[in-house]
Design a protein around this motif. Structure first.
Motif, PDB file in Angstrom:
ATOM      1  N   ALA A  87       0.822  -1.147  -0.100  1.00 36.50           N
ATOM      2  CA  ALA A  87       0.116  -0.073   0.021  1.00 36.50           C
ATOM      3  C   ALA A  87       0.666   1.332  -0.049  1.00 36.50           C
ATOM      4  CB  ALA A  87      -0.988  -0.066   1.120  1.00 36.50           C
ATOM      5  N   PHE A  89       2.177   4.860  -1.533  1.00 31.75           N
ATOM      6  CA  PHE A  89       1.499   5.848  -2.202  1.00 31.75           C
ATOM      7  C   PHE A  89       2.160   6.087  -3.771  1.00 31.75           C
ATOM      8  CE2 PHE A  89       1.019   7.328   2.300  1.00 31.75           C
ATOM      9  CZ  PHE A  89      -0.119   6.802   2.317  1.00 31.75           C
ATOM     10  N   PRO A  90       1.495   5.671  -4.713  1.00 31.76           N
ATOM     11  CA  PRO A  90       2.059   5.369  -6.042  1.00 31.76           C
ATOM     12  C   PRO A  90       2.293   6.898  -6.523  1.00 31.76           C
ATOM     13  CG  PRO A  90      -0.348   4.956  -6.216  1.00 31.76           C
ATOM     14  CD  PRO A  90      -0.077   5.213  -4.779  1.00 31.76           C
ATOM     15  N   HIS A  91       1.762   8.019  -6.044  1.00 31.72           N
ATOM     16  CA  HIS A  91       2.058   9.340  -6.705  1.00 31.72           C
ATOM     17  C   HIS A  91       3.176   9.923  -6.063  1.00 31.72           C
ATOM     18  CE1 HIS A  91      -0.250   9.937  -3.364  1.00 31.72           C
ATOM     19  NE2 HIS A  91      -0.283  11.278  -3.362  1.00 31.72           N
ATOM     20  N   LEU A  92       3.772   9.193  -4.850  1.00 33.74           N
ATOM     21  CA  LEU A  92       4.848   9.987  -3.991  1.00 33.74           C
ATOM     22  C   LEU A  92       6.198   9.226  -4.428  1.00 33.74           C
ATOM     23  CD1 LEU A  92       2.886  10.649  -0.910  1.00 33.74           C
ATOM     24  CD2 LEU A  92       3.335  12.197  -2.666  1.00 33.74           C
TER      25      LEU A  92
ATOM     26  N   ASP B 161      -5.537   0.991  -5.636  1.00 30.42           N
ATOM     27  CA  ASP B 161      -5.473   0.143  -4.293  1.00 30.42           C
ATOM     28  C   ASP B 161      -6.161   0.567  -3.053  1.00 30.42           C
ATOM     29  OD1 ASP B 161      -4.582  -1.461  -2.376  1.00 30.42           O
ATOM     30  OD2 ASP B 161      -2.505  -1.258  -2.553  1.00 30.42           O
ATOM     31  N   ASN B 163      -6.207  -0.173  -0.201  1.00 29.51           N
ATOM     32  CA  ASN B 163      -5.126  -0.525   0.975  1.00 29.51           C
ATOM     33  C   ASN B 163      -4.592   0.924   1.231  1.00 29.51           C
ATOM     34  OD1 ASN B 163      -5.825  -2.830   1.735  1.00 29.51           O
ATOM     35  ND2 ASN B 163      -4.590  -3.545   0.310  1.00 29.51           N
ATOM     36  N   ILE B 164      -4.193   2.071   0.275  1.00 29.83           N
ATOM     37  CA  ILE B 164      -3.473   3.068   0.359  1.00 29.83           C
ATOM     38  C   ILE B 164      -4.412   3.993   1.425  1.00 29.83           C
ATOM     39  CG2 ILE B 164      -2.196   2.878  -1.651  1.00 29.83           C
ATOM     40  CD1 ILE B 164      -3.742   5.259  -3.022  1.00 29.83           C
ATOM     41  N   ALA B 167      -3.721   2.686   4.616  1.00 30.86           N
ATOM     42  CA  ALA B 167      -2.373   3.000   4.933  1.00 30.86           C
ATOM     43  C   ALA B 167      -2.136   4.614   5.573  1.00 30.86           C
ATOM     44  CB  ALA B 167      -1.171   2.883   3.676  1.00 30.86           C
ATOM     45  N   ILE B 182      -4.056  11.967  -0.606  1.00 27.64           N
ATOM     46  CA  ILE B 182      -3.596  10.885  -1.229  1.00 27.64           C
ATOM     47  C   ILE B 182      -4.850  10.511  -2.237  1.00 27.64           C
ATOM     48  CG2 ILE B 182      -4.020   8.278  -0.898  1.00 27.64           C
ATOM     49  CD1 ILE B 182      -1.530   9.709   0.420  1.00 27.64           C
ATOM     50  N   PRO B 185      -4.737  13.424  -5.542  1.00 25.35           N
ATOM     51  CA  PRO B 185      -3.680  13.417  -6.694  1.00 25.35           C
ATOM     52  C   PRO B 185      -3.702  12.096  -7.304  1.00 25.35           C
ATOM     53  CG  PRO B 185      -2.856  13.553  -4.360  1.00 25.35           C
ATOM     54  CD  PRO B 185      -4.175  13.300  -4.060  1.00 25.35           C
ATOM     55  N   ASN B 186      -4.373  10.765  -6.901  1.00 25.51           N
ATOM     56  CA  ASN B 186      -4.529   9.803  -7.488  1.00 25.51           C
ATOM     57  C   ASN B 186      -5.565   9.674  -8.552  1.00 25.51           C
ATOM     58  OD1 ASN B 186      -2.489   7.624  -6.906  1.00 25.51           O
ATOM     59  ND2 ASN B 186      -2.949   8.308  -4.927  1.00 25.51           N
TER      60      ASN B 186
END
Lengths: 348, 260
Positions: A87, A89-92, B161, B163-164, B167, B182, B185-186
């Motif tokens: 998990a 954070f994909p953008h960071l 996802d 879960n983020i 998280a 979170i 931005p996604n």
């Protein structure tokens, strides 16, 4: 120094009509590496999620350092979690991922930098700090997930099957790394896994769970060598079970008398013997030896796994390096009397 | 065999080209005529000229209509985003009865004939006491633009996802911090792309606007009015500009959607 850090007291949890956990109590000691081990659906992840606050027990209390946590939101608890899927954070970037919790708590900028640098070094991630998670390997993502939690200096680090997605070799390597890091930091780890080998390797203590009940709590050696229940004996490693009756140092299995140096309950009706504690003899050396026939030989590298059939048709597994063993050969079995465990048969 | 396959490929390509020509040739003709030096749309042209763009720019009614359209498009797109994005997040976070139904009903204004939506809104707004005019048009546009924003953002959230979110909370973020740092931005690209699409949809909307505008005009309605006495080259000019702007918006929207 053996202070209790987490107390779970009389926890009950059910989803609809399905009871997941019924009256479970557990203590986690400060600084230990505790593993919750059990098959899927045994309630281990649910327990973990009660500690980090994403699940609420129907009844019972969760105490951290003596403070009841049940009414505290997950973002206010002094525990952090490494999720199964990481998990991240994909953008960071890696650094931004690690900074996240400190930024949310509005920690001073200089302190953030200092603490993040420290954790990056600890987890060997300095070179990857400016990358995005998508550009990292599974093992590296795993380390970021751990770093992101550790930067918070949590009282407890919760790990939910963190190595599940890695291949065997990397998993073994990470097990050792995790253990080393935990020793160095002295942070309490609560680790969830269904992999018994992993649990034996990394834990200080193991809690074996089955259907929401604690089957046994103990150190890895104790759990493996002195299982208290049939479930523990069969879930950790392999074991042969013989139904019969125990009387004065002898376990009666059919007509056979198996000498046992009491290890386990006295009113036992089940004998558990691990394959490595069965001796295969080519001739009848002892009066009490069980006659058997080899039905299958599997080469394991260091040793052979021998499948045998007793006269009453029962299958038995043993390990042996004897080369002459081949399908159809008649042999005699004796057991290490000290390593046999007496148990009570469990209702399935 | 190989040759046969080759032949069928050529046939498919030919067919595809024919379809594209059928779809886009009319637009190409409009653009070509926009640069025509003549007053009448005819071929061959008598020369190249930009004068119709100038005529267009001097048409005060047209420019005023363009202003109206821009204001309506910008404001209703904003409203659609402000309502649609949190709406999508709420649908993502909470399970409630009829959630799937809601997900489909939200699309209804896009699927229903505009004339129906227009009549319905006119009746409803009259009952509410909202008079025909700019506000009514903006409200009308916003309702059906939510239909482009909410499903797109919701679809993006579902690919994320889950879960983020946990998280983020686990790491100490409040619900609001999680949303800002979170979630947004996604789903950023989904928001921008659906906003661009909303903007273009609003810019060329006629049926709903026609019922709600009252006395003032928007660009498509103005153009439509101008063509009642035959197509003038300045209409070609403004059409070319609209086409160019829409094309750019849709290309950007597409590109953003392909990303991640």
């Amino acid at each position: 120094m053996e202070k209790t850090l987490i107390q779970l007291e009389h926890i009950h949890k059910s989803y609809g009509k399905q009871t997941i956990i019924e009256d479970l109590s557990l203590e986690v000691r400060d600084g230990e590496f505790l593993t919750l081990l059990g098959p899927s659906g045994c309630g281990k992840t649910t327990l973990l999620r009660m500690i980090n606050g994403f699940e609420t027990p129907d009844k019972g209390e969760v105490l951290l350092d003596g403070v009841n946590q049940v009414a505290i939101q997950p973002n206010k608890r002094e525990v952090n979690t490494v999720f199964q899927s990481y998990a991240l954070f994909p953008h960071l970037t890696v650094r931004e991922n690690i900074e996240f919790s400190l930024k949310m708590k509005k920690v001073d900028k200089n302190e953030i930098k200092e603490r993040v640098d420290e954790v990056l070094e600890l987890t060997n991630l300095e070179a990857l700090a400016s990358r995005k998670p998508g550009k990292l390997s599974g093992g590296q993502q795993q380390r970021v997930a751990i770093a992101r939690s550790l930067v918070n200096k949590p009282k407890v680090l919760l790990l939910d099957e963190p190595l599940g997605a890695l291949d065997l070799k990397l998993r073994k390597q990470m097990q050792i790394e995790l253990k080393k890091m935990q020793r160095r930091l002295g942070i309490t780890y609560v680790y969830v896994t269904h992999d018994q080998e992993e649990a034996l390797t990394i834990s200080d203590r193991i809690v074996v769970l089955n259907k929401g009940n604690i089957e046994q709590i103990g150190e890895p050696f104790e759990i493996y060598h002195s299982p208290k229940t049939e479930f523990v004996a069969s879930f950790l490693g392999e074991s042969n079970f013989f139904e019969g009756k125990y009387e004065n140092g002898v376990f009666h299995y059919g007509d056979a008398k198996i000498p046992v140096e009491a290890n386990g309950t006295k009113d036992a009706n089940l004998l558990s013997v691990r394959p490595e504690y069965i001796n295969i003899n080519l001739g009848k050396t002892e009066e009490n030896a069980l006659e058997a026939m080899v039905t299958e030989v599997t080469y394991l590298g260091q040793t052979n796994r021998i499948e045998l059939k007793l006269k009453d048709g029962k299958k038995v597994y043993a390990l042996s390096e004897i080369e002459e063993l081949e399908k159809g050969k008649k042999v005699f079995l004796t057991f290490h009397s000290k390593e046999c465990t007496l148990l009570k048969k469990q209702e399935q | 065999m190989v040759k046969k396959k080759h032949m069928s490929n050529i046939l498919i390509a030919l067919l595809a080209i024919l379809v594209l020509v059928f779809l886009y040739l009319p637009i190409v003709i409009v653009i070509v005529y926009a640069f025509n030096a003549d007053t009448v749309n005819c071929f061959p042209m008598n020369g190249f000229s930009l004068k119709w763009f100038q005529v267009m720019a001097e048409n005060k009614d047209l420019i005023l209509a363009l202003e109206h359209s821009l204001i309506i498009a910008v404001v209703s797109t904003l409203i659609a985003c402000i309502l649609g994005v949190p709406g999508a997040y709420a649908m993502y976070c909470y399970n409630f009865p009829g959630k799937e139904l809601l997900n489909r009903i939200v699309m209804l204004p896009l699927i229903l004939p505009g004339i129906l939506t227009g009549i319905a809104m006119l009746t409803f707004f009259k009952a509410l006491g909202v008079t025909q005019g700019m506000t009514a048009v903006i409200l009308g546009h916003s309702t059906f633009l939510i239909a482009t924003v909410l499903p797109q953002v919701y679809a993006r959230l579902r690919r994320m996802d889950h879960n983020i979110i946990e998280a983020a909370q686990d790491l100490g973020a409040t619900g609001f911090q999680t949303f800002v740092h979170i979630i947004l931005p996604n789903v950023k690209t989904a928001i921008i792309s659906s906003a661009l699409l909303s903007f273009t949809l609003s810019m060329d909307e006629i049926p709903v606007t026609y019922f709600l505008n009252g006395v003032f005009s928007t660009l498509p309605i103005q153009i439509w009015g101008m063509t009642r006495n035959g197509i003038t080259p300045e209409v070609n000019a403004i059409s070319s500009i609209i086409f160019a702007v829409s094309l750019v918006a849709i290309l950007i929207s597409n590109m953003l959607n392909k990303e991640d």
